[in-house]
Design a protein around this motif. Sequence first.
Motif, PDB file in Angstrom:
ATOM      1  N   ASN A  95     -17.986  -5.349   1.143  1.00 25.80           N
ATOM      2  CA  ASN A  95     -16.609  -5.462   1.621  1.00 25.80           C
ATOM      3  C   ASN A  95     -16.420  -4.742   2.949  1.00 25.80           C
ATOM      4  O   ASN A  95     -15.726  -5.240   3.835  1.00 25.80           O
ATOM      5  N   VAL A  96     -17.040  -3.579   3.110  1.00 25.40           N
ATOM      6  CA  VAL A  96     -16.954  -2.875   4.393  1.00 25.40           C
ATOM      7  C   VAL A  96     -17.593  -3.738   5.481  1.00 25.40           C
ATOM      8  O   VAL A  96     -17.025  -3.927   6.558  1.00 25.40           O
ATOM      9  N   HIS A  97     -18.763  -4.276   5.186  1.00 25.16           N
ATOM     10  CA  HIS A  97     -19.464  -5.112   6.169  1.00 25.16           C
ATOM     11  C   HIS A  97     -18.626  -6.322   6.571  1.00 25.16           C
ATOM     12  O   HIS A  97     -18.534  -6.661   7.748  1.00 25.16           O
ATOM     13  N   ARG A  98     -17.989  -6.957   5.618  1.00 23.26           N
ATOM     14  CA  ARG A  98     -17.249  -8.195   5.894  1.00 23.26           C
ATOM     15  C   ARG A  98     -15.859  -7.955   6.468  1.00 23.26           C
ATOM     16  O   ARG A  98     -15.375  -8.756   7.265  1.00 23.26           O
ATOM     17  N   HIS A  99     -15.193  -6.870   6.050  1.00 23.33           N
ATOM     18  CA  HIS A  99     -13.765  -6.754   6.356  1.00 23.33           C
ATOM     19  C   HIS A  99     -13.349  -5.547   7.183  1.00 23.33           C
ATOM     20  O   HIS A  99     -12.273  -5.581   7.787  1.00 23.33           O
ATOM     21  N   ALA A 100     -14.111  -4.473   7.190  1.00 24.99           N
ATOM     22  CA  ALA A 100     -13.638  -3.244   7.827  1.00 24.99           C
ATOM     23  C   ALA A 100     -13.573  -3.372   9.345  1.00 24.99           C
ATOM     24  O   ALA A 100     -14.462  -3.921   9.970  1.00 24.99           O
ATOM     25  N   CYS A 115     -19.358   4.060   7.430  1.00 24.52           N
ATOM     26  CA  CYS A 115     -18.783   4.440   6.144  1.00 24.52           C
ATOM     27  C   CYS A 115     -19.612   5.551   5.508  1.00 24.52           C
ATOM     28  O   CYS A 115     -20.718   5.868   5.960  1.00 24.52           O
ATOM     29  N   THR A 116     -19.071   6.114   4.456  1.00 24.66           N
ATOM     30  CA  THR A 116     -19.736   7.175   3.701  1.00 24.66           C
ATOM     31  C   THR A 116     -19.715   6.804   2.230  1.00 24.66           C
ATOM     32  O   THR A 116     -18.654   6.478   1.688  1.00 24.66           O
ATOM     33  N   VAL A 117     -20.884   6.842   1.612  1.00 23.49           N
ATOM     34  CA  VAL A 117     -21.002   6.612   0.178  1.00 23.49           C
ATOM     35  C   VAL A 117     -21.185   7.965  -0.484  1.00 23.49           C
ATOM     36  O   VAL A 117     -22.012   8.764  -0.051  1.00 23.49           O
ATOM     37  N   GLU A 118     -20.408   8.220  -1.517  1.00 27.21           N
ATOM     38  CA  GLU A 118     -20.545   9.460  -2.276  1.00 27.21           C
ATOM     39  C   GLU A 118     -20.715   9.110  -3.741  1.00 27.21           C
ATOM     40  O   GLU A 118     -20.003   8.243  -4.256  1.00 27.21           O
TER      41      GLU A 118
END
Length: 168
Positions: A53-58, A64-67
Motif C-alpha cells: 500500500n505504501v508503494h502504490r499509494h503513499a 517508511c518505517t516498519v516496526e
Amino acid sequence: MISKPSRHCTVELQALPSRIGQVRRIVSAQLRYWHLDFLIDRAALGVTELLTNVHRHAEPDKLCTVEIELLLDRLTVSVRDNDPRLPVVQDAELFATCGRGLAMVAAVSESWGARPHEESGKVVWFTLPAHSEPVAAPKRSRYVTGHRPAARRRGRAEHAPARSAVAG
C-alpha cells in the motif's frame, strides 16, 4: 509484574518491490529468533500488504518505517509513512487484481487500525496473539471403522486413493 520483556525491531526503507521481499525475510528471521515461528506466515502477509500500500499509494515519497514489537502476549506490526491520508477498506470487484490487501490484513490479524502520525504521516498497524495454541494430535488407529486396511487384507501393498487437504 511483567512476565516477559518487550522486544522491538525497526527497519527503515523505501517501499520498493525489491525491498518488500527483504523486509518480509527480516520479519520472518526476527520472529524465528523470538521463537514465534507460528506467526511468520500471518506477519509476513500483513507486512507485505501494508508495504505494498505504501508503494502504490503513499505520497510524497515511499520512505517508511516498519516496526515489530512483542509485548507480553501480543505482537504488533506497524508501518509508518509520510502520507497523511488514512487507508480505507473497499469492496473489491469479483475479478479485480487489487484492492483486497486491508481486508486480508483484517482477516489474518486479531485487530488492525490506522492513525495519524505527527504533522504529516500515518501509522497502519495490526496485532497477532503471540501465544501458541496447542494443536490436538490426531488420534491414531490401526483400523478404521473396525476394518483392516485393504493392503493387509489382500496380503500386498496397494496405494490409497489420493485425497485433497484443501476444502472445497
